[in-house]
Write an enzyme that holds these catalytic residues in place. Structure first.
Site, PDB file in Angstrom:
ATOM      1  N   ALA A 269      34.391 -38.539  21.519  1.00  0.00           N
ATOM      2  CA  ALA A 269      35.619 -38.620  20.938  1.00  0.00           C
ATOM      3  C   ALA A 269      35.222 -40.115  20.266  1.00  0.00           C
ATOM      4  CB  ALA A 269      36.928 -39.030  21.846  1.00  0.00           C
ATOM      5  N   PRO A 270      36.212 -40.108  19.032  1.00  0.00           N
ATOM      6  CA  PRO A 270      37.168 -39.357  18.120  1.00  0.00           C
ATOM      7  C   PRO A 270      36.379 -38.338  17.501  1.00  0.00           C
ATOM      8  CG  PRO A 270      36.999 -41.387  16.884  1.00  0.00           C
ATOM      9  CD  PRO A 270      36.080 -41.541  18.296  1.00  0.00           C
ATOM     10  N   GLY A 272      33.511 -38.689  14.969  1.00  0.00           N
ATOM     11  CA  GLY A 272      32.763 -38.945  13.784  1.00  0.00           C
ATOM     12  C   GLY A 272      31.468 -38.480  13.581  1.00  0.00           C
ATOM     13  N   ASP A 290      33.636 -35.149  26.059  1.00  0.00           N
ATOM     14  CA  ASP A 290      34.039 -36.459  26.218  1.00  0.00           C
ATOM     15  C   ASP A 290      35.084 -36.411  27.787  1.00  0.00           C
ATOM     16  OD1 ASP A 290      34.390 -39.187  24.331  1.00  0.00           O
ATOM     17  OD2 ASP A 290      35.910 -38.808  25.970  1.00  0.00           O
ATOM     18  N   ASP A 316      33.047 -35.038  32.223  1.00  0.00           N
ATOM     19  CA  ASP A 316      32.214 -36.227  32.634  1.00  0.00           C
ATOM     20  C   ASP A 316      30.843 -35.764  32.263  1.00  0.00           C
ATOM     21  OD1 ASP A 316      30.634 -38.443  33.460  1.00  0.00           O
ATOM     22  OD2 ASP A 316      31.407 -38.127  35.612  1.00  0.00           O
ATOM     23  N   ASP A 335      26.341 -41.495  22.603  1.00  0.00           N
ATOM     24  CA  ASP A 335      27.021 -42.988  22.464  1.00  0.00           C
ATOM     25  C   ASP A 335      27.624 -43.475  23.578  1.00  0.00           C
ATOM     26  OD1 ASP A 335      28.508 -44.833  20.763  1.00  0.00           O
ATOM     27  OD2 ASP A 335      29.466 -43.477  19.601  1.00  0.00           O
ATOM     28  N   CYS A 388      27.845 -49.351  20.297  1.00  0.00           N
ATOM     29  CA  CYS A 388      28.533 -50.234  19.228  1.00  0.00           C
ATOM     30  C   CYS A 388      28.650 -51.643  19.833  1.00  0.00           C
ATOM     31  CB  CYS A 388      29.981 -49.784  18.822  1.00  0.00           C
ATOM     32  SG  CYS A 388      31.057 -49.589  19.975  1.00  0.00           S
TER      33      CYS A 388
END
Length: 447
Positions: A269-270, A272, A290, A316, A335, A388
């Site tokens: 999610a979301p 991309g 997710d 999970d 991610d 990130c």
């Protein structure tokens, strides 16, 4: 502090918004100080305002959180103690932000902000609000001089712990990173290469009167000169373009794709990354996973908008026994949940919500996900680990520890013109080539 601000789609000099805008902005800031995210707290508050006023309310809420440390320093110097309820202290910050960062005339700032105290049911503190703002106006230069003499973290609008971490991890780049984190981020798009070229889309933007330029490193990226509502973007509803920062787009260039490849987007999610990979190769056997079922709705919506297919499942990723069918994956994108320190300029509430003590807990979660997902990878398969975050404890330090635990994990070097090489993987820093801060490391499982 940053210069004069202008909210997306709203001229800063407009005076007609009034006290309701200031009250809603103060409520949003107070909610963040109480531990709620701005993305959760702000939308219902904006919905209660007329459409014409929402841009300024958003600017004030985001701006106060972006400049929180300097504003709080100034406010604390103007009061004996922070007033209660918390909305009133937040309102003081909203008033100071307007005086420093908007073109709203001072008399209008004072009047509307004092009136906002009444809407917050704190009319007895209206005199305090009035006095604080007028004192600052009289003593502006002296007060700002005191701020300039404050500690470096306050001057750079960062929590002290984060300023120290940046000094340890990025000593030569700390000042530039801090400055970038305080700026308004660009709006960057990813052109769906399956539906058209970047050059053709740039021409469509020009026809629509929207200035834009190609991104330097992402081959399908377009950076708009000014942020725009998605409704103004040609072809958005038809999936011809999506909103995604250039640094996030880099993931597609780090992996080889072909039809039938079994792919897991482990924290999707979301959506991309899921969309970006499927746009390059629609024939992927993609599982978008997710833990947050609510956020997965966005993944489903984005897939439908682009006309792409993937299995979407809430589970999970760190507990494969609850969802894995036993068939290995050829490619896993992880991610990992992280501090999100690389995207503070887009989410300034992170500075208030994140604590230094969170980093060790996040590192444990990242280790857990790496260890749980690695056995799901086919021999010869690839895992792309990304965050990130700009903190090395969440990035190359995690990979170093993982490589020591797994003899069958082999790092694949990333050769690129973007970012900074680390002992393991590669890092972009906020502001460089207009990008957010992202970390990437590509691993292969021994055959």
């Amino acid at each position: 502090m940053a210069g004069k601000a202008q909210a997306e789609g709203y001229p800063s000099g407009k005076e007609g918004a009034g006290s309701g805008v200031r009250a809603q902005a103060a409520r949003a800031v107070a909610a963040v100080l109480a531990g709620r995210s701005l993305s959760e707290a702000l939308p219902p508050l904006l919905a209660a305002l007329p459409a014409r006023d929402r841009g300024l309310a958003q600017e004030l809420a985001f701006g106060v959180l972006r400049e929180f440390e300097p504003l709080a320093f100034l406010a604390d110097g103007l009061v004996k103690s922070r007033p209660k309820p918390a909305e009133v202290f937040a309102l003081l910050l909203v008033g100071l932000y307007q005086l420093l960062h908007t073109r709203v005339p001072e008399h209008a700032v004072v009047h509307a902000t004092v009136e906002a105290a009444r809407l917050l049911k704190a009319q007895r503190l209206g005199g305090l609000v009035n006095g604080v703002l007028r004192t600052f106006m009289r003593e502006r230069e002296a007060r700002l001089a005191r701020w300039q003499a404050a500690d470096p973290a306050t001057r750079h609008a960062l929590p002290g712990w984060l300023w120290q971490r940046l000094g340890a991890d990025w000593p030569d780049a700390r000042e530039a990173v801090a400055e970038a984190l305080g700026q308004h981020p660009p709006m960057t798009l990813r052109v769906n290469a399956a539906k058209g070229t970047r050059e053709a889309y740039l021409a469509r933007l020009a026809e629509a009167g929207l200035a834009a330029e190609p991104t330097r490193h992402a081959p399908f990226g377009v950076r708009l000169a000014q942020p725009q509502p998605i409704e103004r973007l040609p072809g958005f509803a038809a999936g011809e373009v999506s909103v995604q920062d250039q640094a996030a787009q880099l993931c597609t260039g780090l992996v080889e794709l072909h039809p039938g490849l079994r792919v897991l987007d482990a924290c999707a999610a979301p959506g991309g990354k899921t969309l970006a990979l499927l746009e390059r190769e629609p024939g992927l056997a993609m599982l978008a996973l997710d833990a947050d079922a609510t956020r997965l709705v966005r993944v489903t919506e984005n897939l439908a908008r682009a006309g792409l297919a993937a299995e979407v499942r809430a589970a999970d990723a760190g507990d494969p026994a609850s969802w894995w069918d036993g068939r290995p994956f050829d490619l896993i994108l992880l991610d990992a949940p992280c501090s999100a320190t690389g995207v503070i300029r887009r989410h300034p509430d992170i500075k208030r919500l994140r604590r230094e003590t969170d980093i060790a807990a996040l590192a444990r979660q990242q280790d857990r996900l790496l260890d749980a997902l690695w056995p799901l990878l086919a021999p010869g398969g690839r895992m792309l680990y990304m965050t990130c975050s700009i903190l090395r404890e969440e990035n190359d330090v995690r990979i170093d520890a993982f490589l020591q635990r797994r003899a069958d994990a082999i790092e694949q070097p990333i050769k690129a013109e973007w970012g900074h090489p680390l002992p393991h993987g590669r890092q972009t820093l906020p502001g460089e080539d207009g990008m957010d801060g992202f970390y990437y490391c590509l691993l292969a499982r021994a055959s």
